[in-house]
Design a protein around this motif. Sequence first.
Motif, PDB file in Angstrom:
ATOM      1  N   GLU A 166      54.937  43.599  37.515  1.00  0.00           N
ATOM      2  CA  GLU A 166      55.868  44.401  36.732  1.00  0.00           C
ATOM      3  C   GLU A 166      56.116  43.810  35.352  1.00  0.00           C
ATOM      4  N   ASN A 167      55.973  42.493  35.232  1.00  0.00           N
ATOM      5  CA  ASN A 167      56.288  41.842  33.969  1.00  0.00           C
ATOM      6  C   ASN A 167      55.050  41.601  33.111  1.00  0.00           C
ATOM      7  N   ARG A 168      53.933  42.155  33.499  1.00  0.00           N
ATOM      8  CA  ARG A 168      52.718  41.939  32.734  1.00  0.00           C
ATOM      9  C   ARG A 168      52.836  42.627  31.379  1.00  0.00           C
ATOM     10  N   GLU A 169      52.574  41.885  30.317  1.00  0.00           N
ATOM     11  CA  GLU A 169      52.743  42.413  28.972  1.00  0.00           C
ATOM     12  C   GLU A 169      51.478  43.104  28.461  1.00  0.00           C
ATOM     13  N   SER A 170      50.332  42.796  29.015  1.00  0.00           N
ATOM     14  CA  SER A 170      49.065  43.321  28.541  1.00  0.00           C
ATOM     15  C   SER A 170      48.545  44.403  29.481  1.00  0.00           C
ATOM     16  N   SER A 171      47.615  45.221  28.962  1.00  0.00           N
ATOM     17  CA  SER A 171      46.971  46.248  29.785  1.00  0.00           C
ATOM     18  C   SER A 171      45.883  45.658  30.671  1.00  0.00           C
ATOM     19  N   PHE A 172      45.607  44.359  30.503  1.00  0.00           N
ATOM     20  CA  PHE A 172      44.559  43.721  31.284  1.00  0.00           C
ATOM     21  C   PHE A 172      44.902  42.247  31.471  1.00  0.00           C
ATOM     22  N   VAL A 173      44.297  41.628  32.478  1.00  0.00           N
ATOM     23  CA  VAL A 173      44.469  40.192  32.716  1.00  0.00           C
ATOM     24  C   VAL A 173      43.106  39.581  32.990  1.00  0.00           C
ATOM     25  N   PHE A 174      42.977  38.303  32.672  1.00  0.00           N
ATOM     26  CA  PHE A 174      41.755  37.551  32.940  1.00  0.00           C
ATOM     27  C   PHE A 174      42.133  36.254  33.627  1.00  0.00           C
ATOM     28  N   TYR A 175      41.390  35.895  34.688  1.00  0.00           N
ATOM     29  CA  TYR A 175      41.641  34.627  35.342  1.00  0.00           C
ATOM     30  C   TYR A 175      40.411  34.181  36.127  1.00  0.00           C
ATOM     31  N   GLU A 176      40.397  32.904  36.467  1.00  0.00           N
ATOM     32  CA  GLU A 176      39.330  32.319  37.264  1.00  0.00           C
ATOM     33  C   GLU A 176      39.845  32.053  38.667  1.00  0.00           C
ATOM     34  N   VAL A 177      38.976  32.201  39.660  1.00  0.00           N
ATOM     35  CA  VAL A 177      39.344  31.960  41.051  1.00  0.00           C
ATOM     36  C   VAL A 177      38.287  31.058  41.688  1.00  0.00           C
ATOM     37  N   LEU A 178      38.747  30.003  42.365  1.00  0.00           N
ATOM     38  CA  LEU A 178      37.847  29.206  43.204  1.00  0.00           C
ATOM     39  C   LEU A 178      37.948  29.727  44.622  1.00  0.00           C
ATOM     40  N   LEU A 179      36.838  30.187  45.161  1.00  0.00           N
ATOM     41  CA  LEU A 179      36.832  30.807  46.493  1.00  0.00           C
ATOM     42  C   LEU A 179      36.659  29.719  47.545  1.00  0.00           C
ATOM     43  N   ASP A 180      37.760  29.072  47.866  1.00  0.00           N
ATOM     44  CA  ASP A 180      37.765  27.973  48.834  1.00  0.00           C
ATOM     45  C   ASP A 180      37.884  28.547  50.241  1.00  0.00           C
ATOM     46  N   GLN A 181      36.904  28.280  51.100  1.00  0.00           N
ATOM     47  CA  GLN A 181      36.895  28.816  52.451  1.00  0.00           C
ATOM     48  C   GLN A 181      38.130  28.387  53.237  1.00  0.00           C
ATOM     49  N   GLU A 182      38.665  27.200  52.944  1.00  0.00           N
ATOM     50  CA  GLU A 182      39.816  26.697  53.690  1.00  0.00           C
ATOM     51  C   GLU A 182      41.083  27.519  53.444  1.00  0.00           C
ATOM     52  N   LYS A 183      41.119  28.276  52.354  1.00  0.00           N
ATOM     53  CA  LYS A 183      42.293  29.083  52.068  1.00  0.00           C
ATOM     54  C   LYS A 183      42.344  30.346  52.925  1.00  0.00           C
ATOM     55  N   ARG A 217      40.254  51.414  41.579  1.00  0.00           N
ATOM     56  CA  ARG A 217      41.663  51.314  41.973  1.00  0.00           C
ATOM     57  C   ARG A 217      41.825  51.481  43.482  1.00  0.00           C
ATOM     58  N   ASP A 218      42.730  50.675  44.055  1.00  0.00           N
ATOM     59  CA  ASP A 218      43.143  50.787  45.457  1.00  0.00           C
ATOM     60  C   ASP A 218      42.018  50.523  46.451  1.00  0.00           C
ATOM     61  N   LEU A 219      40.962  49.861  46.020  1.00  0.00           N
ATOM     62  CA  LEU A 219      39.839  49.560  46.911  1.00  0.00           C
ATOM     63  C   LEU A 219      40.037  48.176  47.531  1.00  0.00           C
ATOM     64  N   PRO A 220      40.219  48.068  48.844  1.00  0.00           N
ATOM     65  CA  PRO A 220      40.423  46.752  49.472  1.00  0.00           C
ATOM     66  C   PRO A 220      39.167  45.898  49.365  1.00  0.00           C
ATOM     67  N   HIS A 221      39.368  44.606  49.116  1.00  0.00           N
ATOM     68  CA  HIS A 221      38.231  43.705  48.941  1.00  0.00           C
ATOM     69  C   HIS A 221      38.638  42.264  49.227  1.00  0.00           C
ATOM     70  N   ASP A 222      37.622  41.460  49.484  1.00  0.00           N
ATOM     71  CA  ASP A 222      37.823  40.038  49.750  1.00  0.00           C
ATOM     72  C   ASP A 222      36.500  39.329  49.521  1.00  0.00           C
ATOM     73  N   PHE A 223      36.532  38.149  48.882  1.00  0.00           N
ATOM     74  CA  PHE A 223      35.343  37.336  48.648  1.00  0.00           C
ATOM     75  C   PHE A 223      35.593  35.956  49.245  1.00  0.00           C
ATOM     76  N   ASN A 224      34.617  35.442  49.985  1.00  0.00           N
ATOM     77  CA  ASN A 224      34.741  34.134  50.622  1.00  0.00           C
ATOM     78  C   ASN A 224      33.493  33.305  50.375  1.00  0.00           C
ATOM     79  N   SER A 225      33.683  32.009  50.051  1.00  0.00           N
ATOM     80  CA  SER A 225      32.546  31.101  49.893  1.00  0.00           C
ATOM     81  C   SER A 225      31.893  30.840  51.235  1.00  0.00           C
ATOM     82  N   ASN A 226      30.610  30.445  51.198  1.00  0.00           N
ATOM     83  CA  ASN A 226      29.945  29.977  52.400  1.00  0.00           C
ATOM     84  C   ASN A 226      30.609  28.697  52.890  1.00  0.00           C
ATOM     85  N   HIS A 227      30.579  28.483  54.200  1.00  0.00           N
ATOM     86  CA  HIS A 227      31.236  27.308  54.778  1.00  0.00           C
ATOM     87  C   HIS A 227      30.591  26.003  54.324  1.00  0.00           C
ATOM     88  N   ASP A 228      29.274  25.995  54.126  1.00  0.00           N
ATOM     89  CA  ASP A 228      28.543  24.751  53.928  1.00  0.00           C
ATOM     90  C   ASP A 228      28.241  24.442  52.471  1.00  0.00           C
TER      91      ASP A 228
END
Length: 228
Positions: free
Chosen positions: A11-28, A69-80
């Motif tokens: 709700e408090n986002r000031e921009s029409s877009f956001v950019f960020y990096e994600v580390l896909l840690d399997q332990e999370k 929009r509204d499309l469920p998704h998930d990305f996971n790193s390989n375990h090894d």
Amino acid sequence: MQPFLEFIHEENRESSFVFYEVLLDQEKGSYWHYHADVEISLIHEGSGLCFVGDHVGRFKQNQLVLLGRDLPHDFNSNHDVAPAKQLIIRFSHDIVSQFAEFEAIHAMLEEAEYGLIFSDFDPAISEKIANFSTIGDTRRLVELFSILHLLSKHEPEKRRRLSSIRFSKGTRFYNSDLRLRNVLAHIHENLDRQISLDEVAEFTHLTKPSFCRWFKKTMRCSFVTYVN
């Protein structure tokens, strides 16, 4: 049980877009979610599993996924392997919907409501996304339009639809199929272990044959194929 979808409030986002990096840690663990934004996701490093709508597949370095929009998704790193690195741009559909000149982009974003994966795309796209963190918001907006333009011109045979079901609000599937949403949530919450047919049949209060018939009819693949 955790909810099948998690709405991300900004709700408090000031921009029409956001950019960020994600580390896909399997332990999370899994993070099966959706949001009202369109998402450009570039796999900058690593590999793993991706879940987009009813699609299950693998991702690798330098693949790009466009999520509607509204499309469920998930990305996971390989375990090894080391955690994969994902670069994400999320933006409001409204910033392109108001321009008639973006007809090709509009069409692409409609298709992206099923999820699109791009291969062999212009290297300039990866470079533009990787440099997003080093430029100001005005330049970012210009670059976002440039990225969308380049993607919309990409050869159709080098982009592929992922989900066979459209999950946008108002569809029959989105609103009514609570049983399937619960089953998929249960699977995604237990990715770190083997889930048996007996377990999910009991979970849905169905016999094993009935569960198999129902799951295959709904998901267009067998339960065994989906979890493996």
